[in-house]
Design an enzyme around this catalytic site. Structure first.
Site, PDB file in Angstrom:
ATOM      1  N   ASP A  56       0.884  -1.167   0.000  1.00 34.28           N
ATOM      2  CA  ASP A  56       0.000   0.000   0.000  1.00 34.28           C
ATOM      3  C   ASP A  56       0.922   1.217   0.000  1.00 34.28           C
ATOM      4  OD1 ASP A  56      -1.581   2.172   0.632  1.00 34.28           O
ATOM      5  OD2 ASP A  56      -2.296   1.391   2.556  1.00 34.28           O
ATOM      6  N   GLU A 108      -7.254   0.710  -4.540  1.00 32.83           N
ATOM      7  CA  GLU A 108      -7.310   0.624  -3.071  1.00 32.83           C
ATOM      8  C   GLU A 108      -8.658   0.089  -2.570  1.00 32.83           C
ATOM      9  OE1 GLU A 108      -3.980   4.145  -2.613  1.00 32.83           O
ATOM     10  OE2 GLU A 108      -6.054   4.591  -2.084  1.00 32.83           O
ATOM     11  N   LYS A 150       2.996  11.591  -3.387  1.00 38.19           N
ATOM     12  CA  LYS A 150       2.018  10.806  -4.156  1.00 38.19           C
ATOM     13  C   LYS A 150       1.062  11.746  -4.892  1.00 38.19           C
ATOM     14  CE  LYS A 150      -1.490   7.189  -3.471  1.00 38.19           C
ATOM     15  NZ  LYS A 150      -2.035   6.229  -2.503  1.00 38.19           N
ATOM     16  N   ASP A 191     -12.748   5.891   2.364  1.00 39.74           N
ATOM     17  CA  ASP A 191     -11.344   5.958   2.766  1.00 39.74           C
ATOM     18  C   ASP A 191     -10.982   7.404   3.101  1.00 39.74           C
ATOM     19  OD1 ASP A 191      -8.607   5.885   2.969  1.00 39.74           O
ATOM     20  OD2 ASP A 191      -8.286   4.642   1.193  1.00 39.74           O
TER      21      ASP A 191
END
Ligand code: AMP
Length: 569
Positions: A6, A145, A68, A168
């Site tokens: 992850d 994800e 990211k 999330d």
């Protein structure tokens, strides 16, 4: 051995499928969460993880985090005098995780499943794959994800048909995904979210309330002028936020100019103040349901991921919206990595992952510019006409007609955009083409514009003039943000020259970095005690005296524990 990774905005995790279950792998200092932060030390070695995160405040010019966010762009970040692309920084995080896995497993790790947000476009996915290659990993699969979170809960592994939503909420991003599982297929039906909403917004709420109550009275300057103690205040507020997930009230204390400012916040007040942030959480959930044309009652599960979903107010909101409690028994920080390990296990056993996880949706709407005839006869130019709408299942092909807007117009200029705004100027231009037009009165030439979007994110635009039958094509690869194979090869050479800080020194490095941060943040007596403990430890390290290193390290650790409210995680 295939590992599951992850690769997160704030933290990254690595896991493996062992003895029939996912196992998270600890890093060199024993934590399963490795902060996605990279720093260049004075010797030119790379530090990854907690020590790098600590150096964000002490060595900001040599440290990078949250890269990211820039995956798939050409943005370069500086570490000292060196420049790095976001995929290179991600590769350094991956290399560190790979070393952790190799240390635990005692064998080389060369293959990985890496997770990406469902809304990542092709450029961002390519950049993630490139990061894997740069870290010496063959990326067997990029897994979204939410799909990983569902796999962690064992959903999608049997043939039952169901709809589920994965919510999330991480440190700085909020993602909602609606999945449809049927006959061994797992389909992301809709994604929505807010790339600037996360746990940090709740920290802002606490900081503002603290300032409103204590700021002026205690002689504190406004937040904008509060540096360097602003960092300390945010960390304290972060701890208050976490404590309020468990307790009814929490205390924040801040040392400022010799005064100890102590303030108590109740959970009730925190929740009341957070209402506007919570309201922003509802919107993407409603949008994903609307886009997928799904009623909340049809969902069989709601899954929570991301550390910020631990907040009781968030769980209650989800409970109210869906009239059911979400699945939350797997630690929300770990659920994506655990799912990646399930996928890695399936691939390793050739258990047919290919058959169970497949389709995707277009993350954005794509369309062209048109001009709109107004009731008074005038024309409004630069209006956006969507052709493939967001959350269309891909591969997809859609066609829409456009017409000449003037008599005897010789050419029509087609501009291709991505985005959701009404006017093209507010969207992103992807490419342009000019289509020749036979002479005819206004509205008498019809051009069919076809968009074809494939699973690798390539958009092909075809314009066919019906009057002549001529077709023109434009292929949009959106290449600016991705590296070619040759460039990856060249960057690989450069990256392999960079040494990762030795693993067996990771604990010392993290302790030193934490000590230096606290030294810079504190003043007076606390500062001098921390300074003494640090110099004692540094001199023991320089003397390479094992017994002295051990005792001074223990002393430093105790001093830091006494002066830092934050747990060493
Ligand atoms: P992630 O990006 O998934 O690692 O999530 C990190 C976010 O989760 C940060 O904003 C943390 O402050 C938040 N978080 C972690 N633990 C808790 C907790 N117990 N209560 C509230 N927020 C938390």
């Amino acid at each position: 051995m295939i590992v599951g990774i992850d690769l997160g905005t704030t933290n990254s995790l690595i896991a493996v499928w062992r003895h029939g279950e996912p196992v998270l792998i600890p890093n060199a200092i024993g934590h399963v969460l490795t902060p996605s932060a990279v720093s260049l030390d004075e010797k030119g070695d790379i530090i990854v993880g907690l020590a790098a995160r600590e150096r964000l405040s002490t060595h900001p010019a040599r440290t990078a985090a949250v890269f990211k966010r820039y995956m798939g762009t050409n943005r370069e970040l500086h570490l000292g005098k060196k420049e790095f692309r976001p995929e290179e920084l991600s590769a350094l995080v991956l290399r560190s995780l790979k070393a952790d896995a190799e240390a635990l497993l005692g064998e080389p790790v060369t293959e990985a499943v890496i997770t990406v947000p469902a809304y990542f476009n092709d450029l961002q996915r390519k950049a993630t794959k490139a990061a894997g290659t740069l870290a010496g990993l063959e990326v067997k699969r990029l897994l979204t994800e939410p799909t990983a979170a569902a796999l962690a809960y064992g959903i999608g592994l049997n043939a039952d048909e169901q709809y589920l939503m994965v919510i999330d909420l991480g440190g700085g991003t909020f993602d909602v995904s609606l999945l449809h599982c049927f006959e061994g297929v797992m389909e992301v039906r809709a994604t929505a979210g807010d790339t600037w909403l996360g746990g940090e917004d709740f920290v802002d709420v606490i900081v503002h309330d603290f300032m409103a109550h204590m700021g002026e009275a205690a002689g504190l300057p406004p937040v904008s002028l509060l540096a360097p103690i602003h960092g300390v205040l945010r960390r304290q507020a972060e701890m208050v936020k976490r404590r309020l997930s468990e307790a009814d009230e929490a205390e924040l204390s801040l040392a400022y100019q010799g005064k100890d400012l102590t303030w108590t916040l109740s959970r009730d007040r925190f929740e009341m103040l957070s209402e506007s942030v919570l309201a922003r959480i509802r919107l993407p959930i409603e949008r994903a349901l609307r886009d997928a044309r799904i009623k909340p009652e049809i969902l069989s599960q709601v899954i929570l991921a991301g550390g910020a979903t631990r907040m009781p107010m968030l769980r209650r909101l989800i409970g109210r919206l869906f009239r059911r409690m979400p699945l939350q028994h797997i630690n929300p920080d770990e659920v994506v990595a655990r799912g990646a390990a399930v996928a890695a296990g399936l691939i390793g056993r050739s258990a047919g992952l290919e058959e169970i996880i497949m389709t995707d949706v277009a993350p954005f709407t794509m369309g062209i510019n048109v001009s709109d005839r107004q009731p008074d006869g005038s024309r409004l130019t630069g209006v956006y006409m969507p052709i493939i709408e967001r959350n269309t299942i891909i591969p997809a092909s859609r066609v829409k007609p456009v017409f000449n807007v003037e008599d005897n117009q010789t050419a029509i200029s087609l501009q291709v955009y991505q985005g959701e705004a009404l006017m093209v100027k507010d969207n992103i231009l992807l490419g342009k083409m000019s289509v020749r037009c036979p002479p005819a009165p206004e509205g008498k030439v019809q051009i069919d514009v076809r968009f074809t979007y494939d699973t690798s994110g390539l958009l092909e635009v075809e314009a066919t003039v019906l009057n002549t039958g001529v077709t023109e094509r434009l292929l949009i690869e959106g290449n600016p943000g991705s590296l070619s194979r040759e460039e990856i090869e060249a960057r690989l050479q450069n990256l392999t020259k960079l040494k990762l800080h030795p693993r067996d020194d990771a604990e010392n490095a993290a302790l030193m970095a934490r000590g230096q941060r606290l030294y810079e943040q504190r003043l007076g007596h606390a500062r001098s005690v921390i300074g003494d403990a640090l110099t004692g430890f540094i001199s023991a390290l320089e003397a390479q005296a094992p017994e002295r290193i051990r005792t001074t390290r223990e002393h430093l650790r105790q001093v830091l524990e006494a002066h830092d409210d934050e747990p060493f995680i």
